[in-house]
Design a protein around this motif. Structure first.
Motif, PDB file in Angstrom:
ATOM      1  N   LEU A  76       0.832  -1.200   0.000  1.00 54.79           N
ATOM      2  CA  LEU A  76       0.000   0.000   0.000  1.00 54.79           C
ATOM      3  C   LEU A  76       0.867   1.251   0.000  1.00 54.79           C
ATOM      4  CD1 LEU A  76      -2.678   1.520   0.186  1.00 54.79           C
ATOM      5  CD2 LEU A  76      -2.560   1.264   2.676  1.00 54.79           C
ATOM      6  N   ARG A  77       1.898   1.264   0.815  1.00 57.23           N
ATOM      7  CA  ARG A  77       2.774   2.435   0.876  1.00 57.23           C
ATOM      8  C   ARG A  77       3.409   2.710  -0.489  1.00 57.23           C
ATOM      9  NH1 ARG A  77       7.424   2.348   5.328  1.00 57.23           N
ATOM     10  NH2 ARG A  77       8.096   0.625   3.984  1.00 57.23           N
ATOM     11  N   GLU A  78       3.807   1.655  -1.183  1.00 63.95           N
ATOM     12  CA  GLU A  78       4.384   1.833  -2.517  1.00 63.95           C
ATOM     13  C   GLU A  78       3.358   2.402  -3.493  1.00 63.95           C
ATOM     14  OE1 GLU A  78       5.845  -1.978  -3.600  1.00 63.95           O
ATOM     15  OE2 GLU A  78       7.436  -1.988  -2.077  1.00 63.95           O
ATOM     16  N   ALA A  79       2.115   1.935  -3.405  1.00 66.55           N
ATOM     17  CA  ALA A  79       1.072   2.444  -4.294  1.00 66.55           C
ATOM     18  C   ALA A  79       0.788   3.912  -4.018  1.00 66.55           C
ATOM     19  CB  ALA A  79      -0.201   1.618  -4.140  1.00 66.55           C
ATOM     20  N   VAL A  80       0.714   4.293  -2.739  1.00 60.77           N
ATOM     21  CA  VAL A  80       0.488   5.690  -2.384  1.00 60.77           C
ATOM     22  C   VAL A  80       1.640   6.555  -2.889  1.00 60.77           C
ATOM     23  CG1 VAL A  80       0.254   7.323  -0.471  1.00 60.77           C
ATOM     24  CG2 VAL A  80      -0.944   5.130  -0.389  1.00 60.77           C
ATOM     25  N   ARG A  81       2.870   6.066  -2.742  1.00 61.38           N
ATOM     26  CA  ARG A  81       4.026   6.812  -3.232  1.00 61.38           C
ATOM     27  C   ARG A  81       3.976   6.965  -4.750  1.00 61.38           C
ATOM     28  NH1 ARG A  81       8.823   3.267  -2.717  1.00 61.38           N
ATOM     29  NH2 ARG A  81       7.929   2.514  -4.680  1.00 61.38           N
ATOM     30  N   ASP A  82       3.686   5.884  -5.463  1.00 59.78           N
ATOM     31  CA  ASP A  82       3.713   5.920  -6.925  1.00 59.78           C
ATOM     32  C   ASP A  82       2.561   6.722  -7.512  1.00 59.78           C
ATOM     33  OD1 ASP A  82       5.902   4.292  -6.675  1.00 59.78           O
ATOM     34  OD2 ASP A  82       4.869   2.444  -7.295  1.00 59.78           O
ATOM     35  N   VAL A  83       1.371   6.542  -6.969  1.00 58.16           N
ATOM     36  CA  VAL A  83       0.178   7.155  -7.547  1.00 58.16           C
ATOM     37  C   VAL A  83      -0.052   8.568  -7.026  1.00 58.16           C
ATOM     38  CG1 VAL A  83      -2.337   6.967  -7.781  1.00 58.16           C
ATOM     39  CG2 VAL A  83      -0.899   4.914  -7.922  1.00 58.16           C
ATOM     40  N   ALA A 248      -3.047  13.420 -11.946  1.00 57.89           N
ATOM     41  CA  ALA A 248      -3.498  13.041 -10.608  1.00 57.89           C
ATOM     42  C   ALA A 248      -2.398  13.261  -9.583  1.00 57.89           C
ATOM     43  CB  ALA A 248      -3.946  11.585 -10.603  1.00 57.89           C
ATOM     44  N   ARG A 249      -1.182  12.921  -9.956  1.00 59.50           N
ATOM     45  CA  ARG A 249      -0.061  13.062  -9.034  1.00 59.50           C
ATOM     46  C   ARG A 249       0.291  14.531  -8.814  1.00 59.50           C
ATOM     47  NH1 ARG A 249       4.591   9.526  -7.535  1.00 59.50           N
ATOM     48  NH2 ARG A 249       6.351  10.882  -7.051  1.00 59.50           N
ATOM     49  N   GLU A 250       0.268  15.328  -9.892  1.00 62.40           N
ATOM     50  CA  GLU A 250       0.626  16.744  -9.727  1.00 62.40           C
ATOM     51  C   GLU A 250      -0.352  17.465  -8.809  1.00 62.40           C
ATOM     52  OE1 GLU A 250       0.987  21.019 -11.993  1.00 62.40           O
ATOM     53  OE2 GLU A 250       1.158  19.219 -13.233  1.00 62.40           O
ATOM     54  N   GLN A 251      -1.655  17.205  -8.948  1.00 62.67           N
ATOM     55  CA  GLN A 251      -2.620  17.955  -8.146  1.00 62.67           C
ATOM     56  C   GLN A 251      -2.429  17.718  -6.655  1.00 62.67           C
ATOM     57  OE1 GLN A 251      -6.653  16.718  -9.067  1.00 62.67           O
ATOM     58  NE2 GLN A 251      -6.172  14.567  -8.704  1.00 62.67           N
ATOM     59  N   LEU A 252      -1.840  16.562  -6.297  1.00 60.02           N
ATOM     60  CA  LEU A 252      -1.580  16.270  -4.891  1.00 60.02           C
ATOM     61  C   LEU A 252      -0.194  16.722  -4.443  1.00 60.02           C
ATOM     62  CD1 LEU A 252      -3.129  12.685  -4.746  1.00 60.02           C
ATOM     63  CD2 LEU A 252      -4.220  14.860  -4.153  1.00 60.02           C
ATOM     64  N   SER A 253       0.648  17.090  -5.397  1.00 60.55           N
ATOM     65  CA  SER A 253       2.028  17.447  -5.061  1.00 60.55           C
ATOM     66  C   SER A 253       2.117  18.746  -4.277  1.00 60.55           C
ATOM     67  CB  SER A 253       2.859  17.565  -6.343  1.00 60.55           C
ATOM     68  OG  SER A 253       2.463  18.688  -7.122  1.00 60.55           O
ATOM     69  N   TYR A 254       1.071  19.564  -4.333  1.00 64.14           N
ATOM     70  CA  TYR A 254       1.085  20.861  -3.652  1.00 64.14           C
ATOM     71  C   TYR A 254       0.630  20.753  -2.193  1.00 64.14           C
ATOM     72  CZ  TYR A 254       1.385  22.274  -8.519  1.00 64.14           C
ATOM     73  OH  TYR A 254       1.787  22.386  -9.831  1.00 64.14           O
ATOM     74  N   ALA A 255       0.125  19.586  -1.800  1.00 65.12           N
ATOM     75  CA  ALA A 255      -0.431  19.415  -0.454  1.00 65.12           C
ATOM     76  C   ALA A 255       0.642  19.044   0.553  1.00 65.12           C
ATOM     77  CB  ALA A 255      -1.520  18.342  -0.464  1.00 65.12           C
ATOM     78  N   ASP A 256       0.461  19.509   1.794  1.00 65.48           N
ATOM     79  CA  ASP A 256       1.300  19.089   2.911  1.00 65.48           C
ATOM     80  C   ASP A 256       0.829  17.757   3.482  1.00 65.48           C
ATOM     81  OD1 ASP A 256       2.834  21.544   2.933  1.00 65.48           O
ATOM     82  OD2 ASP A 256       1.093  22.504   3.866  1.00 65.48           O
ATOM     83  N   ALA A 257      -0.458  17.493   3.349  1.00 68.37           N
ATOM     84  CA  ALA A 257      -1.048  16.262   3.887  1.00 68.37           C
ATOM     85  C   ALA A 257      -2.331  15.980   3.123  1.00 68.37           C
ATOM     86  CB  ALA A 257      -1.334  16.411   5.384  1.00 68.37           C
ATOM     87  N   LEU A 258      -2.812  14.766   3.231  1.00 71.85           N
ATOM     88  CA  LEU A 258      -4.100  14.443   2.618  1.00 71.85           C
ATOM     89  C   LEU A 258      -4.830  13.410   3.456  1.00 71.85           C
ATOM     90  CD1 LEU A 258      -4.007  11.418   1.070  1.00 71.85           C
ATOM     91  CD2 LEU A 258      -2.646  12.702  -0.558  1.00 71.85           C
ATOM     92  N   THR A 259      -6.141  13.439   3.326  1.00 73.40           N
ATOM     93  CA  THR A 259      -6.984  12.367   3.857  1.00 73.40           C
ATOM     94  C   THR A 259      -7.583  11.631   2.676  1.00 73.40           C
ATOM     95  OG1 THR A 259      -8.911  13.839   4.035  1.00 73.40           O
ATOM     96  CG2 THR A 259      -7.515  13.571   6.000  1.00 73.40           C
ATOM     97  N   MET A 260      -7.767  10.340   2.833  1.00 74.57           N
ATOM     98  CA  MET A 260      -8.253   9.526   1.723  1.00 74.57           C
ATOM     99  C   MET A 260      -9.230   8.483   2.210  1.00 74.57           C
ATOM    100  SD  MET A 260      -8.109   8.838  -1.515  1.00 74.57           S
ATOM    101  CE  MET A 260      -8.661   7.489  -2.581  1.00 74.57           C
ATOM    102  N   SER A 261     -10.403   8.494   1.623  1.00 72.34           N
ATOM    103  CA  SER A 261     -11.337   7.385   1.793  1.00 72.34           C
ATOM    104  C   SER A 261     -11.110   6.445   0.633  1.00 72.34           C
ATOM    105  CB  SER A 261     -12.782   7.882   1.806  1.00 72.34           C
ATOM    106  OG  SER A 261     -13.672   6.784   1.740  1.00 72.34           O
ATOM    107  N   GLY A 262     -10.545   5.278   0.925  1.00 73.38           N
ATOM    108  CA  GLY A 262     -10.325   4.297  -0.126  1.00 73.38           C
ATOM    109  C   GLY A 262     -11.612   3.777  -0.723  1.00 73.38           C
ATOM    110  N   LYS A 263     -12.725   4.073  -0.064  1.00 75.71           N
ATOM    111  CA  LYS A 263     -14.029   3.597  -0.501  1.00 75.71           C
ATOM    112  C   LYS A 263     -14.558   4.382  -1.701  1.00 75.71           C
ATOM    113  CE  LYS A 263     -16.809   2.831   3.024  1.00 75.71           C
ATOM    114  NZ  LYS A 263     -17.498   3.099   4.306  1.00 75.71           N
ATOM    115  N   LYS A 264     -13.846   5.427  -2.096  1.00 75.21           N
ATOM    116  CA  LYS A 264     -14.211   6.144  -3.319  1.00 75.21           C
ATOM    117  C   LYS A 264     -13.218   5.773  -4.418  1.00 75.21           C
ATOM    118  CE  LYS A 264     -16.440   8.726  -0.079  1.00 75.21           C
ATOM    119  NZ  LYS A 264     -16.301   8.532   1.384  1.00 75.21           N
TER     120      LYS A 264
END
Length: 457
Positions: A76-83, A248-264
């Motif tokens: 999972l950590r690898e997927a979060v890092r890659d995606v 998808a990756r760029e839009q998250l690159s500006y964040a300091d942190a994120l929350t994620m519901s894997g259910k979406k």
């Protein structure tokens, strides 16, 4: 044509109209209280209700159920890092678990917490807080303030990115309360409470710069990050030739942190995580996770669920899947419009939003026209949606919307046609409908729509 085929099906049954009427009464006119078996087409939410792929089901088998340091966590950590581009991830049982551990770490500790130091309550800015986000902010003694752009809640206004964060409105709040009282700025992509409208890359950058300017932690609620990236590619200049995964990756690159519901956009039935960049924030978040979720390498999830989520994150940025997902929502919107149902256009990525205030003008906001519409959609066709107006958001100045959220990879066109036919029947009978009144509700009004009971006035 869909880029997938069915390998498993579940029978569904449409109860008689008499049964549906009795079910409504027993449920206190709150469709959250209905049994799923009594629902024909379930559009209550897109959270955890979708269909997993065969690759995800295969991943369940290899789940490593070790309490600490499992191979499933590493995948999972690898997927979060890659995606998503984040190195540090803390699993949680779902998105609200991520909100609890992250907002608790950001707001509930040290001098920033108004209750612990006697200072005024901190303020959290968001393009629009959704229900659980608003509740978690309030639960930490902070004040949730929405900063939508002009027209975000006006169905007559059309725009490509009406989910954007209004930096202008945010500056007004900061001028009023002081930057020191705004420790967190949140951006929800897509903007669920504003009819599921997307957020532009330009606005993400602008919001990140604003958060940096006032020294606030910039958090992205990323539960529909892939759908938002699709809209950026389709609508924003300069992104059409870039891959969906890159956007998808760029839009998250500006964040300091994120929350994620894997259910979406994680395409699983349970699970989520918080991801952070700052090592100190990581440690605070991990300690809260131990208290509320479990050890930081499983966080309330079985190893098999961690593995399914790792696969789902990668599938979520597959262009055919996302395009078909968004097109199906657009198709439901077209069918409803043809039936004379007032909806928010253009449609977003996960749901169609019906304007119940327009459809039932004789029912005043205090009598919950959206909730009445939700009940009648169930009574007439066994269709379950959710009210996102004055019932779900008490005291907020919002339109009386009803959300019809499509589970991922689950329903077919015939189901959408049934929804449109049901809505058309409700429209034909709309003048007969009166409002509702609340009989009982929980103490925390931000969450009352989950369990409150009502009755016709």
């Amino acid at each position: 044509m869909r880029s997938y085929k069915a390998k498993m099906v579940t029978p569904i049954r449409l109860p008689s109209r008499e049964e549906r009427s009795r079910n409504l009464e027993r449920a206190g006119y709150n469709v959250f209280n209905l049994d799923a078996a009594a629902v024909y087409v379930d559009l209550l939410t897109d959270s955890g209700t979708g269909t997993m792929s065969d690759a995800q089901w295969a991943a369940l088998v290899r789940g490593d159920e070790a309490y600490a340091g499992s191979e499933s966590f590493h995948r999972l950590r690898e997927a979060v890092r890659d995606v998503m581009g984040f190195e540090h991830v803390v699993p949680t049982h779902q998105g609200r678990g991520a909100e609890n551990v992250l907002y608790g770490a950001l707001l509930g500790e040290g001098d920033v917490a108004g209750g612990s130091s006697g200072r005024e309550r901190p303020v959290v800015l968001n393009n629009t807080h959704f229900d659980t986000t608003r509740a978690h902010v309030a639960n930490q003694g902070a004040e949730a303030v929405d900063c939508p752009v002009e027209g975000a809640w006006d169905r007559t206004v059309e725009g490509d990115f009406l989910g954007n964060f209004s930096v202008e409105r945010a500056r007004e709040v900061v001028d009023e309360v002081g930057a020191e009282r705004v420790p967190v700025v949140v951006l929800t992509v897509t903007n669920n409470s504003a009819a599921g409208q997307p957020v532009s890359m330009a606005n993400i950058r602008e919001t990140a710069a604003f958060a940096d300017e006032i020294d606030a932690t910039f958090v992205v609620d990323a539960c529909r990050f892939a759908e938002n990236a699709h809209f950026i590619r389709e609508r924003e200049t300069g992104f059409a030739d870039r891959s969906l995964a890159a956007v998808a990756r760029e839009q998250l690159s500006y964040a300091d942190a994120l929350t994620m519901s894997g259910k979406k956009d994680g395409l699983v039935n349970i699970g989520g995580f918080a991801a952070v960049r700052d090592p100190d924030l990581l440690e605070r978040t991990k300690q809260r996770a131990i208290l509320y979720e479990g050890f930081p390498t499983y966080g309330g999830m079985a190893g098999r669920d961690l593995d399914a989520l790792a696969v789902g994150l990668r599938e979520a940025v597959d262009p055919p899947y996302v395009a078909e997902r968004v097109e199906q929502v657009a198709t439901l919107g077209e069918l409803l419009s043809e039936a004379g149902i007032p909806i928010v256009t253009p449609t977003g990525g996960h749901a169609v939003y019906v304007d119940a205030g327009d459809l039932l003008p004789q029912v005043p906001p205090g009598a919950f026209p959206g909730q009445r519409l939700v009940c009648e959609l169930y009574r007439e066709g066994g269709v379950r949606g959710v009210e996102l107006g004055s019932f779900a958001f008490p005291g907020a100045d919002r339109p009386e919307y009803v959300r019809l959220a499509l589970p991922r990879r689950t329903y077919w066109r015939e189901h959408l046609e049934h929804v449109a036919e049901t809505a058309a029947t409700v429209r034909e009978q709309r003048e007969a409908y009166t409002g509702l009144e609340i009989v009982s509700e929980p103490p925390m009004k931000e969450l009352r729509h989950f369990t409150a009971e009502l009755r016709p006035r």
